[in-house]
Scaffold this active site. Structure first.
Site, short mmCIF file in Angstrom:
data_model
loop_
_atom_site.label_atom_id
_atom_site.label_comp_id
_atom_site.label_asym_id
_atom_site.label_seq_id
_atom_site.Cartn_x
_atom_site.Cartn_y
_atom_site.Cartn_z
N GLN A 79 -67.59 -8.80 60.52
CA GLN A 79 -67.14 -9.86 59.61
C GLN A 79 -65.66 -10.22 59.78
OE1 GLN A 79 -68.99 -7.88 55.98
NE2 GLN A 79 -69.12 -10.04 55.48
N HIS A 116 -76.73 -3.16 53.45
CA HIS A 116 -76.23 -4.51 53.76
C HIS A 116 -75.24 -4.44 54.94
CE1 HIS A 116 -74.52 -8.55 52.24
NE2 HIS A 116 -73.68 -8.17 53.18
N GLU A 117 -74.30 -3.49 54.86
CA GLU A 117 -73.27 -3.38 55.91
C GLU A 117 -73.87 -2.86 57.22
OE1 GLU A 117 -70.74 -5.00 55.15
OE2 GLU A 117 -71.02 -4.98 52.98
N HIS A 126 -75.21 -5.70 59.02
CA HIS A 126 -74.17 -6.46 59.73
C HIS A 126 -73.92 -5.86 61.12
CE1 HIS A 126 -72.65 -9.55 57.10
NE2 HIS A 126 -72.44 -8.72 56.10
N GLY A 138 -67.95 -4.47 50.01
CA GLY A 138 -68.18 -3.91 51.33
C GLY A 138 -67.78 -4.92 52.38
N CYS A 164 -72.65 -12.44 50.29
CA CYS A 164 -71.97 -11.90 51.46
C CYS A 164 -70.69 -12.70 51.67
CB CYS A 164 -72.89 -12.03 52.68
SG CYS A 164 -72.13 -11.45 54.20
N LEU A 165 -69.58 -12.01 51.93
CA LEU A 165 -68.30 -12.72 52.11
C LEU A 165 -68.34 -13.70 53.28
CD1 LEU A 165 -65.72 -9.85 51.41
CD2 LEU A 165 -66.39 -11.72 49.88
CO CO Z 1 -72.18 -9.21 54.13
#
Ligand code: CO
Length: 177
Positions: free
Chosen positions: A58, A140-141, A144, A53, A98-99
């Site tokens: 991000q 999660h997204e 963000h 995701g 998380c990226l």
């Molecule tokens: Co993340």
């Protein structure tokens, strides 16, 4: 649409403590070509970084858009514009990464099943009932898009154990700026 002054080719994943990660993303009023291009670029970046995701914050563009693909198989990506979680049920705890927070992992408690309403790139507003991994990803997204990160949801102990890594990332950002 204004991509925060960044050209599409320059878009890349931003890391903690980039300010876009703490911004509340703006509602998307119109799905124009730039939103479509942004979504495609985000799908590309998600695959390139082996993520499941990716939220627009991000890539440094705080607008209410995220992409997801729980299988990792190309072509199965889902695109959510102006998503809203309208119902949530049950609880499940699992480890997340998380990226934007490389090498940070910890358990996060999420709802097991959620109903999410979002607009697709064709402009259709759709309702989707999702469970388990996809439910975790959309929560999660969605976090963000509200400027929230997994570390905010860690237990006190997990927060303590990632503190030095967060300091490292902060130092890295100071060095490169
Ligand atoms: Co993340």
């Amino acid at each position: 649409m204004e991509l925060n002054g960044i050209s599409l080719d320059e878009l890349g994943i931003v890391y903690y403590p980039h300010p876009a990660l703490r911004q509340r993303a703006k509602h998307i009023d119109e799905i124009d070509e730039s939103i479509e291009k942004l979504a495609r670029k985000m799908v590309e970046l998600m695959y390139a970084n082996k993520g499941v995701g990716l939220a627009a914050n991000q890539v440094g563009v705080p607008v209410r858009l995220f992409v997801a693909n729980p299988t990792g198989e190309k072509g199965n990506e889902l695109i959510f514009v102006n998503p809203e979680i309208v119902e949530a049920n049950g609880w499940a705890e699992a480890e997340e990464g998380c990226l934007s927070l490389p090498q940070i992992y910890g358990n996060v408690r999420r709802n097991k099943t959620v109903i999410i309403v979002a607009t697709d790139l064709a402009g259709a507003r759709r309702e989707m009932k999702v469970t388990d991994l996809l439910a975790r990803i959309v929560q999660h997204e969605s976090d963000h898009l509200d400027g929230r990160l997994i570390v905010d949801r860690f237990s006190v102990l997990a927060k303590m154990s990632c503190r030095s890594r967060l300091k490292e990332l902060e130092a890295l950002a100071r060095k490169s700026s």
